[in-house]
Design a protein around this motif. Sequence first.
Motif, PDB file in Angstrom:
ATOM      1  N   LEU A   1       0.829  -1.206   0.000  1.00 45.84           N
ATOM      2  CA  LEU A   1       0.000   0.000   0.000  1.00 45.84           C
ATOM      3  C   LEU A   1       0.867   1.260   0.000  1.00 45.84           C
ATOM      4  O   LEU A   1       0.590   2.220  -0.730  1.00 45.84           O
ATOM      5  CB  LEU A   1      -0.928  -0.014   1.221  1.00 45.84           C
ATOM      6  CG  LEU A   1      -1.889   1.175   1.355  1.00 45.84           C
ATOM      7  CD1 LEU A   1      -2.827   1.234   0.166  1.00 45.84           C
ATOM      8  CD2 LEU A   1      -2.682   1.075   2.664  1.00 45.84           C
ATOM      9  N   CYS A   2       1.916   1.265   0.825  1.00 44.92           N
ATOM     10  CA  CYS A   2       2.829   2.417   0.867  1.00 44.92           C
ATOM     11  C   CYS A   2       3.492   2.630  -0.495  1.00 44.92           C
ATOM     12  O   CYS A   2       3.650   3.769  -0.947  1.00 44.92           O
ATOM     13  CB  CYS A   2       3.900   2.203   1.936  1.00 44.92           C
ATOM     14  SG  CYS A   2       3.328   2.368   3.628  1.00 44.92           S
ATOM     15  N   ALA A   3       3.874   1.536  -1.141  1.00 40.61           N
ATOM     16  CA  ALA A   3       4.504   1.636  -2.456  1.00 40.61           C
ATOM     17  C   ALA A   3       3.523   2.235  -3.474  1.00 40.61           C
ATOM     18  O   ALA A   3       3.905   3.073  -4.304  1.00 40.61           O
ATOM     19  CB  ALA A   3       4.975   0.264  -2.925  1.00 40.61           C
ATOM     20  N   MET A   4       2.260   1.839  -3.395  1.00 45.70           N
ATOM     21  CA  MET A   4       1.259   2.373  -4.324  1.00 45.70           C
ATOM     22  C   MET A   4       1.052   3.871  -4.101  1.00 45.70           C
ATOM     23  O   MET A   4       0.989   4.654  -5.061  1.00 45.70           O
ATOM     24  CB  MET A   4      -0.069   1.621  -4.140  1.00 45.70           C
ATOM     25  CG  MET A   4      -1.150   2.046  -5.127  1.00 45.70           C
ATOM     26  SD  MET A   4      -2.694   1.123  -4.874  1.00 45.70           S
ATOM     27  CE  MET A   4      -2.133  -0.541  -5.241  1.00 45.70           C
ATOM     28  N   VAL A   5       0.945   4.278  -2.848  1.00 42.01           N
ATOM     29  CA  VAL A   5       0.772   5.702  -2.532  1.00 42.01           C
ATOM     30  C   VAL A   5       1.982   6.503  -3.005  1.00 42.01           C
ATOM     31  O   VAL A   5       1.849   7.589  -3.580  1.00 42.01           O
ATOM     32  CB  VAL A   5       0.546   5.892  -1.020  1.00 42.01           C
ATOM     33  CG1 VAL A   5       0.577   7.367  -0.644  1.00 42.01           C
ATOM     34  CG2 VAL A   5      -0.781   5.269  -0.589  1.00 42.01           C
ATOM     35  N   TRP A   6       3.183   5.960  -2.779  1.00 45.87           N
ATOM     36  CA  TRP A   6       4.414   6.621  -3.200  1.00 45.87           C
ATOM     37  C   TRP A   6       4.433   6.823  -4.721  1.00 45.87           C
ATOM     38  O   TRP A   6       4.780   7.899  -5.209  1.00 45.87           O
ATOM     39  CB  TRP A   6       5.608   5.782  -2.755  1.00 45.87           C
ATOM     40  CG  TRP A   6       6.958   6.350  -3.097  1.00 45.87           C
ATOM     41  CD1 TRP A   6       7.540   6.418  -4.326  1.00 45.87           C
ATOM     42  CD2 TRP A   6       7.906   6.923  -2.188  1.00 45.87           C
ATOM     43  NE1 TRP A   6       8.792   6.968  -4.251  1.00 45.87           N
ATOM     44  CE2 TRP A   6       9.044   7.297  -2.955  1.00 45.87           C
ATOM     45  CE3 TRP A   6       7.920   7.130  -0.813  1.00 45.87           C
ATOM     46  CZ2 TRP A   6      10.169   7.880  -2.373  1.00 45.87           C
ATOM     47  CZ3 TRP A   6       9.047   7.713  -0.239  1.00 45.87           C
ATOM     48  CH2 TRP A   6      10.150   8.080  -1.002  1.00 45.87           C
ATOM     49  N   LEU A   7       4.048   5.782  -5.457  1.00 49.47           N
ATOM     50  CA  LEU A   7       4.028   5.873  -6.916  1.00 49.47           C
ATOM     51  C   LEU A   7       3.029   6.916  -7.399  1.00 49.47           C
ATOM     52  O   LEU A   7       3.332   7.713  -8.295  1.00 49.47           O
ATOM     53  CB  LEU A   7       3.684   4.505  -7.518  1.00 49.47           C
ATOM     54  CG  LEU A   7       4.794   3.456  -7.485  1.00 49.47           C
ATOM     55  CD1 LEU A   7       4.246   2.105  -7.906  1.00 49.47           C
ATOM     56  CD2 LEU A   7       5.947   3.861  -8.398  1.00 49.47           C
ATOM     57  N   LEU A   8       1.837   6.933  -6.819  1.00 51.34           N
ATOM     58  CA  LEU A   8       0.822   7.894  -7.220  1.00 51.34           C
ATOM     59  C   LEU A   8       1.255   9.325  -6.928  1.00 51.34           C
ATOM     60  O   LEU A   8       0.955  10.255  -7.687  1.00 51.34           O
ATOM     61  CB  LEU A   8      -0.501   7.590  -6.510  1.00 51.34           C
ATOM     62  CG  LEU A   8      -1.210   6.297  -6.933  1.00 51.34           C
ATOM     63  CD1 LEU A   8      -2.415   6.036  -6.054  1.00 51.34           C
ATOM     64  CD2 LEU A   8      -1.635   6.380  -8.399  1.00 51.34           C
ATOM     65  N   ALA A   9       1.981   9.498  -5.822  1.00 50.56           N
ATOM     66  CA  ALA A   9       2.387  10.840  -5.418  1.00 50.56           C
ATOM     67  C   ALA A   9       3.628  11.336  -6.137  1.00 50.56           C
ATOM     68  O   ALA A   9       3.768  12.534  -6.393  1.00 50.56           O
ATOM     69  CB  ALA A   9       2.619  10.878  -3.901  1.00 50.56           C
TER      70      ALA A   9
END
Length: 300
Positions: A181-189
Amino acid sequence: MTRHLHGILALLLVTLVWGTTFPAMKDLTGHFSAVWIILVRFALAALLLSPFLWRAKLADVKSGAILGGLLFFCFVFQVEGLALTSSNRNAFICGLNVLVVPLLGVLAGRLPERRIVLALIMSIAGLAALCWDGGAWGLGDSLALMSALCFGVYIKVMEVRTRSATRLLSVTAAQIGIVALCAMVWLLAREVPADAAERGARIGGVVSAIGQHVWNFAYLGVIATAAIISLQTWGQSRTTANEAAVVYAFEPAAAAFFGYFWLGEAMTARGWLGGLLLISGMIVSQWNSERRPAAALAPE
């Protein structure tokens, strides 16, 4: 074979598989950013371990969330470092995480034990030999050292959290899901473009590239993360903490071995001497340690 020997053999297999993850991820850094690698690997593992979240206690999920946040940054530094240095050098430096926990005690005002002082001397000498062999200290090495520091803090927090855990695999499943989940948020941001057309093209290109490296990702997510954690938990239940520490200390050597056959990375005699000193320091730092985590749940 006895139950105890079964446990030792299981942990040896765990260590060998962990050793393969360094060249496997190094191979991927030429095609993907660190966070894309983390996302795909941990999303696959989270999917497989999700049954352990069924009826999981809220306290276990909370512990997993805290540990997962820390583990995400451990891997960001590790994989970013892998892109800038060899997999074997990265593995040896990341292995220094076992020294961070006792050093945190020194910062808290407790005098270090003699074994810790000896381990530090051996580790510093090992790093000097390793750098002498592979060139001057660089950004990739600094990132690997940051990963070791983060892993050390993670292990200390894990020690506290796993003592009160109802089911260790529920904690593990939660933390692996949080890493994804953290990786997904990081990518989106930070990495996914705001423009819709450009975003679609970028994601489409990454998905296509993932298809070309699907077996590598499947190995990292299914075997090296989800399956090996279950084997590790089973093996540690049949061995002592000191025995597990000694077995795990040989992970960097396994990484160097597989790095040679997988990527063609070679080390000179001086480099192997540095690696031997580092491994010896890791073993000395952990031997007869009174307080160790209930289970080392961090995948490598």
